[in-house]
Design a protein around this motif. Sequence first.
Motif, PDB file in Angstrom:
ATOM      1  N   PHE A   1       0.867  -1.170   0.000  1.00 30.19           N
ATOM      2  CA  PHE A   1       0.000   0.000   0.000  1.00 30.19           C
ATOM      3  C   PHE A   1       0.905   1.222   0.000  1.00 30.19           C
ATOM      4  O   PHE A   1       1.851   1.286   0.783  1.00 30.19           O
ATOM      5  CB  PHE A   1      -0.902   0.007   1.239  1.00 30.19           C
ATOM      6  N   ASP A   2       0.626   2.175  -0.876  1.00 25.45           N
ATOM      7  CA  ASP A   2       1.428   3.399  -0.976  1.00 25.45           C
ATOM      8  C   ASP A   2       0.532   4.607  -0.760  1.00 25.45           C
ATOM      9  O   ASP A   2      -0.592   4.647  -1.270  1.00 25.45           O
ATOM     10  CB  ASP A   2       2.066   3.522  -2.369  1.00 25.45           C
ATOM     11  N   CYS A   3       1.052   5.599  -0.002  1.00 23.76           N
ATOM     12  CA  CYS A   3       0.350   6.865   0.142  1.00 23.76           C
ATOM     13  C   CYS A   3       1.350   7.986  -0.105  1.00 23.76           C
ATOM     14  O   CYS A   3       2.542   7.827   0.101  1.00 23.76           O
ATOM     15  CB  CYS A   3      -0.279   7.020   1.526  1.00 23.76           C
ATOM     16  N   GLY A   4       0.823   9.113  -0.560  1.00 14.26           N
ATOM     17  CA  GLY A   4       1.657  10.286  -0.811  1.00 14.26           C
ATOM     18  C   GLY A   4       1.078  11.102  -1.938  1.00 14.26           C
ATOM     19  O   GLY A   4       0.362  10.579  -2.795  1.00 14.26           O
TER      20      GLY A   4
ATOM     21  N   ALA B   1      -3.267   0.291  -3.711  1.00 15.88           N
ATOM     22  CA  ALA B   1      -3.084  -1.069  -3.201  1.00 15.88           C
ATOM     23  C   ALA B   1      -2.513  -1.894  -4.347  1.00 15.88           C
ATOM     24  O   ALA B   1      -2.927  -1.738  -5.502  1.00 15.88           O
ATOM     25  CB  ALA B   1      -4.415  -1.665  -2.752  1.00 15.88           C
ATOM     26  N   ALA B   2      -1.557  -2.771  -4.022  1.00 16.29           N
ATOM     27  CA  ALA B   2      -0.968  -3.596  -5.075  1.00 16.29           C
ATOM     28  C   ALA B   2      -0.536  -4.947  -4.532  1.00 16.29           C
ATOM     29  O   ALA B   2      -0.105  -5.060  -3.389  1.00 16.29           O
ATOM     30  CB  ALA B   2       0.243  -2.886  -5.692  1.00 16.29           C
ATOM     31  N   LEU B   3      -0.655  -5.947  -5.370  1.00  7.44           N
ATOM     32  CA  LEU B   3      -0.023  -7.227  -5.118  1.00  7.44           C
ATOM     33  C   LEU B   3       1.273  -7.157  -5.901  1.00  7.44           C
ATOM     34  O   LEU B   3       1.256  -6.874  -7.109  1.00  7.44           O
ATOM     35  CB  LEU B   3      -0.873  -8.390  -5.625  1.00  7.44           C
TER      36      LEU B   3
ATOM     37  N   ILE C   1      -8.490  -8.604  -5.506  1.00 11.44           N
ATOM     38  CA  ILE C   1      -9.525  -8.952  -4.540  1.00 11.44           C
ATOM     39  C   ILE C   1      -8.865  -9.208  -3.190  1.00 11.44           C
ATOM     40  O   ILE C   1      -7.910  -9.987  -3.106  1.00 11.44           O
ATOM     41  CB  ILE C   1     -10.300 -10.205  -4.984  1.00 11.44           C
ATOM     42  N   ILE C   2      -9.374  -8.551  -2.139  1.00 11.20           N
ATOM     43  CA  ILE C   2      -8.827  -8.739  -0.796  1.00 11.20           C
ATOM     44  C   ILE C   2      -9.992  -9.005   0.155  1.00 11.20           C
ATOM     45  O   ILE C   2     -10.972  -8.258   0.176  1.00 11.20           O
ATOM     46  CB  ILE C   2      -8.006  -7.516  -0.332  1.00 11.20           C
ATOM     47  N   LYS C   3      -9.869 -10.086   0.925  1.00 11.82           N
ATOM     48  CA  LYS C   3     -10.894 -10.469   1.895  1.00 11.82           C
ATOM     49  C   LYS C   3     -10.221 -10.620   3.254  1.00 11.82           C
ATOM     50  O   LYS C   3      -9.300 -11.414   3.413  1.00 11.82           O
ATOM     51  CB  LYS C   3     -11.555 -11.788   1.498  1.00 11.82           C
ATOM     52  N   VAL C   4     -10.693  -9.851   4.237  1.00 11.10           N
ATOM     53  CA  VAL C   4     -10.118  -9.876   5.580  1.00 11.10           C
ATOM     54  C   VAL C   4     -11.113 -10.536   6.529  1.00 11.10           C
ATOM     55  O   VAL C   4     -12.276 -10.102   6.615  1.00 11.10           O
ATOM     56  CB  VAL C   4      -9.776  -8.452   6.068  1.00 11.10           C
ATOM     57  N   ASP C   5     -10.656 -11.576   7.211  1.00 12.96           N
ATOM     58  CA  ASP C   5     -11.483 -12.320   8.161  1.00 12.96           C
ATOM     59  C   ASP C   5     -12.819 -12.678   7.514  1.00 12.96           C
ATOM     60  O   ASP C   5     -12.829 -13.232   6.432  1.00 12.96           O
ATOM     61  CB  ASP C   5     -11.664 -11.526   9.465  1.00 12.96           C
ATOM     62  N   GLN C   6     -13.935 -12.362   8.182  1.00  7.67           N
ATOM     63  CA  GLN C   6     -15.263 -12.723   7.671  1.00  7.67           C
ATOM     64  C   GLN C   6     -15.937 -11.608   6.878  1.00  7.67           C
ATOM     65  O   GLN C   6     -17.102 -11.728   6.503  1.00  7.67           O
ATOM     66  CB  GLN C   6     -16.167 -13.143   8.844  1.00  7.67           C
TER      67      GLN C   6
ATOM     68  N   ASP D   1      -7.920   2.729  -6.751  1.00  6.38           N
ATOM     69  CA  ASP D   1      -9.206   2.967  -6.106  1.00  6.38           C
ATOM     70  C   ASP D   1      -8.958   3.294  -4.634  1.00  6.38           C
ATOM     71  O   ASP D   1      -8.899   2.409  -3.786  1.00  6.38           O
ATOM     72  CB  ASP D   1     -10.097   1.732  -6.257  1.00  6.38           C
ATOM     73  N   SER D   2      -8.804   4.572  -4.329  1.00  2.00           N
ATOM     74  CA  SER D   2      -8.422   4.974  -2.969  1.00  2.00           C
ATOM     75  C   SER D   2      -9.520   4.680  -1.947  1.00  2.00           C
ATOM     76  O   SER D   2      -9.214   4.340  -0.800  1.00  2.00           O
ATOM     77  CB  SER D   2      -8.007   6.441  -2.922  1.00  2.00           C
ATOM     78  N   ASP D   3     -10.778   4.787  -2.317  1.00  2.00           N
ATOM     79  CA  ASP D   3     -11.857   4.493  -1.366  1.00  2.00           C
ATOM     80  C   ASP D   3     -11.846   3.025  -0.948  1.00  2.00           C
ATOM     81  O   ASP D   3     -11.923   2.707   0.242  1.00  2.00           O
ATOM     82  CB  ASP D   3     -13.221   4.867  -1.956  1.00  2.00           C
ATOM     83  N   SER D   4     -11.752   2.128  -1.918  1.00  2.01           N
ATOM     84  CA  SER D   4     -11.702   0.692  -1.600  1.00  2.01           C
ATOM     85  C   SER D   4     -10.416   0.343  -0.858  1.00  2.01           C
ATOM     86  O   SER D   4     -10.425  -0.489   0.047  1.00  2.01           O
ATOM     87  CB  SER D   4     -11.818  -0.142  -2.877  1.00  2.01           C
ATOM     88  N   THR D   5      -9.312   0.982  -1.235  1.00  3.16           N
ATOM     89  CA  THR D   5      -8.037   0.729  -0.557  1.00  3.16           C
ATOM     90  C   THR D   5      -8.124   1.126   0.908  1.00  3.16           C
ATOM     91  O   THR D   5      -7.667   0.382   1.785  1.00  3.16           O
ATOM     92  CB  THR D   5      -6.887   1.477  -1.255  1.00  3.16           C
ATOM     93  N   LEU D   6      -8.726   2.261   1.199  1.00  6.09           N
ATOM     94  CA  LEU D   6      -8.878   2.689   2.588  1.00  6.09           C
ATOM     95  C   LEU D   6      -9.760   1.713   3.363  1.00  6.09           C
ATOM     96  O   LEU D   6      -9.461   1.376   4.518  1.00  6.09           O
ATOM     97  CB  LEU D   6      -9.455   4.103   2.661  1.00  6.09           C
ATOM     98  N   LYS D   7     -10.803   1.220   2.741  1.00  6.42           N
ATOM     99  CA  LYS D   7     -11.677   0.237   3.380  1.00  6.42           C
ATOM    100  C   LYS D   7     -10.884  -1.037   3.715  1.00  6.42           C
ATOM    101  O   LYS D   7     -11.001  -1.582   4.811  1.00  6.42           O
ATOM    102  CB  LYS D   7     -12.860  -0.077   2.461  1.00  6.42           C
ATOM    103  N   VAL D   8     -10.058  -1.497   2.774  1.00  5.73           N
ATOM    104  CA  VAL D   8      -9.212  -2.672   3.008  1.00  5.73           C
ATOM    105  C   VAL D   8      -8.253  -2.411   4.170  1.00  5.73           C
ATOM    106  O   VAL D   8      -8.076  -3.259   5.054  1.00  5.73           O
ATOM    107  CB  VAL D   8      -8.426  -3.062   1.734  1.00  5.73           C
ATOM    108  N   LEU D   9      -7.622  -1.241   4.169  1.00  4.64           N
ATOM    109  CA  LEU D   9      -6.669  -0.912   5.236  1.00  4.64           C
ATOM    110  C   LEU D   9      -7.327  -0.916   6.608  1.00  4.64           C
ATOM    111  O   LEU D   9      -6.745  -1.419   7.577  1.00  4.64           O
ATOM    112  CB  LEU D   9      -6.007   0.437   4.960  1.00  4.64           C
ATOM    113  N   LYS D  10      -8.535  -0.382   6.709  1.00  3.88           N
ATOM    114  CA  LYS D  10      -9.253  -0.376   7.988  1.00  3.88           C
ATOM    115  C   LYS D  10      -9.543  -1.809   8.435  1.00  3.88           C
ATOM    116  O   LYS D  10      -9.456  -2.132   9.624  1.00  3.88           O
ATOM    117  CB  LYS D  10     -10.555   0.426   7.884  1.00  3.88           C
ATOM    118  N   GLN D  11      -9.872  -2.683   7.480  1.00  2.00           N
ATOM    119  CA  GLN D  11     -10.123  -4.086   7.817  1.00  2.00           C
ATOM    120  C   GLN D  11      -8.834  -4.790   8.232  1.00  2.00           C
ATOM    121  O   GLN D  11      -8.832  -5.580   9.186  1.00  2.00           O
ATOM    122  CB  GLN D  11     -10.784  -4.810   6.644  1.00  2.00           C
ATOM    123  N   ILE D  12      -7.741  -4.514   7.546  1.00  2.00           N
ATOM    124  CA  ILE D  12      -6.453  -5.116   7.913  1.00  2.00           C
ATOM    125  C   ILE D  12      -6.023  -4.635   9.294  1.00  2.00           C
ATOM    126  O   ILE D  12      -5.497  -5.411  10.093  1.00  2.00           O
ATOM    127  CB  ILE D  12      -5.377  -4.814   6.848  1.00  2.00           C
TER     128      ILE D  12
END
Length: 165
Positions: free
Chosen positions: A53-56, A62-64, A82-87, A111-122
């Motif tokens: 994940f990169d910010c600036g 988000a990248a694999l 595609i990223i799935k965290v826990d349930q 997609d910064s909105d989805s990336t932020l959502k993933v980060l909060k879940q991680i």
Amino acid sequence: MSKVRVGLTVVLGLAVSATASAEWFAKIEDDIFTDGKKGVLIGDIGPSHALAFDCGEDKLTAALIEEGKEENAGPSMDGQLIIKVDQNPPIKMAATYGQRNPTFRQMISYDSDSTLKVLKQIQAAQSKILVGVTFPETGSKWSATASVSGSTRETTRFLEACKLN
């Protein structure tokens, strides 16, 4: 090669080679262009893959990433990260496959909105992080599991430095 690329290559190399402990690592630096911070958050996924994940400069990605260089790089290929965290339900992001730097390839989403959502879940992850990529054009798929070890601490550092909390 610029010092930034050398530094990023070293950081990514260390993160990807740390397979025994499956850790997360955040590197935060001052950003001369914005007078703020920039950073990278790396989550290991085995011997040759990692989540990055990169910010600036008002961007969040988000990248694999995977070790390797495209010898005969053609046009970039579109797909889905595609990223799935826990349930939680899987988060699907449009992404493009291409070369990240001289050492790593990437499947990157802007997609910064989805990336932020993933980060909060991680940041709140308890058991596992599943990562997948698909290329609808070819039908190709790949998936793996990332550890949550160290994810809360390092994601919190990353989110705070990037003013995303």
